[in-house]
Design a protein around this motif. Structure first.
Motif, short mmCIF file in Angstrom:
data_model
loop_
_atom_site.label_atom_id
_atom_site.label_comp_id
_atom_site.label_asym_id
_atom_site.label_seq_id
_atom_site.Cartn_x
_atom_site.Cartn_y
_atom_site.Cartn_z
N ALA A 1 0.69 -1.27 0.03
CA ALA A 1 0.04 -0.09 -0.01
C ALA A 1 0.72 1.24 0.16
CB ALA A 1 -0.84 -0.05 1.36
N ALA A 2 0.37 2.45 -0.64
CA ALA A 2 0.98 3.73 -0.74
C ALA A 2 0.31 4.84 -0.09
CB ALA A 2 1.62 3.79 -2.14
N HIS A 3 -1.02 4.64 0.07
CA HIS A 3 -2.05 5.57 0.40
C HIS A 3 -3.13 5.18 1.08
CE1 HIS A 3 -5.44 8.33 -0.92
NE2 HIS A 3 -4.56 9.52 -0.43
N ASP A 4 -3.59 5.75 2.20
CA ASP A 4 -4.82 5.44 2.76
C ASP A 4 -5.79 6.55 2.31
OD1 ASP A 4 -6.90 5.75 4.95
OD2 ASP A 4 -5.48 4.68 6.11
N LEU A 5 -6.94 5.85 1.59
CA LEU A 5 -8.00 6.66 0.95
C LEU A 5 -8.84 7.43 2.08
CD1 LEU A 5 -9.08 7.42 -1.77
CD2 LEU A 5 -10.53 5.69 -1.47
N ALA A 6 -9.14 7.05 3.09
CA ALA A 6 -10.03 7.71 4.13
C ALA A 6 -9.19 8.58 4.98
CB ALA A 6 -10.32 6.42 5.43
N THR A 7 -7.91 8.64 5.01
CA THR A 7 -7.23 9.75 5.75
C THR A 7 -6.58 10.62 4.79
OG1 THR A 7 -5.23 8.57 6.16
CG2 THR A 7 -6.97 8.27 7.82
N ASP A 8 -6.27 10.18 3.71
CA ASP A 8 -5.34 10.92 2.66
C ASP A 8 -4.06 11.03 2.80
OD1 ASP A 8 -5.51 11.78 -0.10
OD2 ASP A 8 -5.15 13.88 0.83
N ALA A 9 -3.51 10.06 3.74
CA ALA A 9 -2.18 9.97 4.15
C ALA A 9 -1.38 9.19 3.26
CB ALA A 9 -2.01 9.57 5.61
N MET A 10 -0.11 9.55 2.75
CA MET A 10 0.74 8.62 2.31
C MET A 10 1.36 7.80 2.94
SD MET A 10 0.25 9.71 -0.86
CE MET A 10 1.41 8.76 -1.49
N LEU A 11 1.46 6.44 2.75
CA LEU A 11 1.88 5.51 3.40
C LEU A 11 3.44 4.90 2.76
CD1 LEU A 11 -1.05 3.19 3.58
CD2 LEU A 11 -0.68 4.87 5.24
N ASP A 12 4.07 4.49 3.72
CA ASP A 12 5.50 3.82 3.59
C ASP A 12 5.69 2.67 4.47
OD1 ASP A 12 7.79 3.51 2.20
OD2 ASP A 12 9.16 4.84 3.66
N PRO A 13 4.98 1.78 4.22
CA PRO A 13 5.01 0.41 5.11
C PRO A 13 6.19 -0.32 5.07
CG PRO A 13 3.82 0.05 3.20
CD PRO A 13 3.89 1.39 3.16
N ARG A 14 6.53 -0.93 5.79
CA ARG A 14 7.76 -2.08 5.91
C ARG A 14 7.81 -3.16 4.83
NH1 ARG A 14 11.60 -3.07 10.07
NH2 ARG A 14 10.38 -1.96 11.42
N PRO A 15 8.74 -3.23 3.79
CA PRO A 15 8.72 -3.90 2.95
C PRO A 15 8.44 -5.37 3.40
CG PRO A 15 10.26 -2.48 2.55
CD PRO A 15 10.13 -2.18 4.17
N ARG A 16 7.70 -6.23 2.43
CA ARG A 16 7.64 -7.68 2.92
C ARG A 16 8.13 -8.44 1.77
NH1 ARG A 16 0.79 -7.75 3.71
NH2 ARG A 16 0.80 -5.91 5.39
N THR A 17 8.67 -9.54 2.08
CA THR A 17 9.26 -10.56 1.14
C THR A 17 8.54 -11.80 0.88
OG1 THR A 17 11.71 -9.47 1.68
CG2 THR A 17 11.35 -11.52 0.20
N SER A 18 7.98 -12.01 -0.48
CA SER A 18 7.47 -13.35 -0.60
C SER A 18 8.36 -14.35 -0.98
CB SER A 18 6.36 -12.82 -1.56
OG SER A 18 7.22 -12.57 -2.78
N PRO A 19 7.85 -15.50 -1.11
CA PRO A 19 8.81 -16.84 -1.40
C PRO A 19 8.61 -16.86 -3.03
CG PRO A 19 6.97 -17.68 0.21
CD PRO A 19 6.74 -16.03 -0.36
N ALA A 20 9.80 -17.44 -3.49
CA ALA A 20 9.88 -17.52 -4.73
C ALA A 20 8.64 -18.33 -5.45
CB ALA A 20 11.13 -18.33 -5.29
N GLY A 21 8.11 -18.08 -6.48
CA GLY A 21 7.01 -18.75 -7.14
C GLY A 21 5.65 -18.04 -6.57
N THR A 22 5.59 -17.03 -5.94
CA THR A 22 4.35 -16.79 -5.35
C THR A 22 3.39 -15.93 -6.72
OG1 THR A 22 5.04 -15.82 -3.18
CG2 THR A 22 3.45 -14.65 -3.96
#
Length: 220
Positions: free
Chosen positions: A112-133
């Motif tokens: 996510a990069a944006h909260d539509l309800a609050t209009d806040a820009m977001l910079d969440p901690r990155p997640r790493t997915s397994p190979a083949g996701t």
């Protein structure tokens, strides 16, 4: 839980159409369609069906990559052109989601990069997915020129505006008449999209989703 037998059959067909994760690649899947066509529900059910096949899934919605209000409404709150041009932050969506899941990508993504309800820009901690996701994205305008080449499989839910407007009225309290002035921003933007990008033709799978319980595969 997918409701009807017919819906389970259609969802299962699409789940099996998703390319194999050869060499650990991450297939990227789009679920597109107009407002009120049922994209989010369809994508959630597709994700469940893919997981039932033993595959790992990441679900992302383009709705979490809106531009802030000052950008979205710079042509006016009722502008169809503004809705078409300025709703979404495609560079951020590409950098945070599409590129990490591209061949050779890091699989290190932000959902996510944006909260539509609050209009806040977001910079969440990155997640790493397994190979083949398998990446499954729902959203408007996913067959735009900027991102159409990203998809390994894409679905378009084809539902007439007369039906989607009634669904939006129940969901959002908008007017159920697609020709009402209050609906112009959304409907005219979609018509522009259809003319400019022909998503019904660009999609790998075209679904008639007028009847939630009995979607029909038109092509694919």
């Amino acid at each position: 839980m997918i409701g009807s037998v017919r819906r389970r059959e259609v969802i299962g067909h699409i789940a099996r159409r998703i390319p194999a994760s050869d060499g650990g690649t991450c297939p990227r899947v789009a679920v597109d369609g107009p407002d009120g066509s049922g994209k989010s529900t369809f994508a959630d059910e597709l994700a469940a069906a893919v997981r039932s096949l033993g595959r790992t899934v990441v679900r992302v919605s383009l709705d979490d990559f809106h531009n802030p209000r000052e950008v979205r409404y710079r042509l006016g709150r009722e502008s169809p052109e503004g809705f078409w041009r300025d709703s979404f932050d495609y560079p951020r969506f590409r950098a945070d989601v599409l590129e990490p899941f591209a061949p050779g990508g890091s699989r290190r993504y932000r959902p996510a990069a944006h909260d539509l309800a609050t209009d806040a820009m977001l910079d969440p901690r990155p997640r790493t997915s397994p190979a083949g996701t398998v990446l499954i994205v729902d959203g408007l305008f996913l067959h735009r020129d900027e991102i159409v080449e990203a998809w390994d499989l894409s679905v378009f839910l084809d539902v007439p505006f007369g039906v989607t407007a009634k669904r939006m009225a129940l969901r959002d309290g908008t007017n159920p008449d697609p020709e009402h002035p209050g609906m112009r921003r959304y409907v005219e933007a979609q018509r522009h999209y259809f003319r400019a990008c022909s998503p019904q033709r660009r999609a790998g799978i075209l679904i008639d989703n007028q009847d939630f319980g009995a979607p029909q595969i038109i092509r694919g």
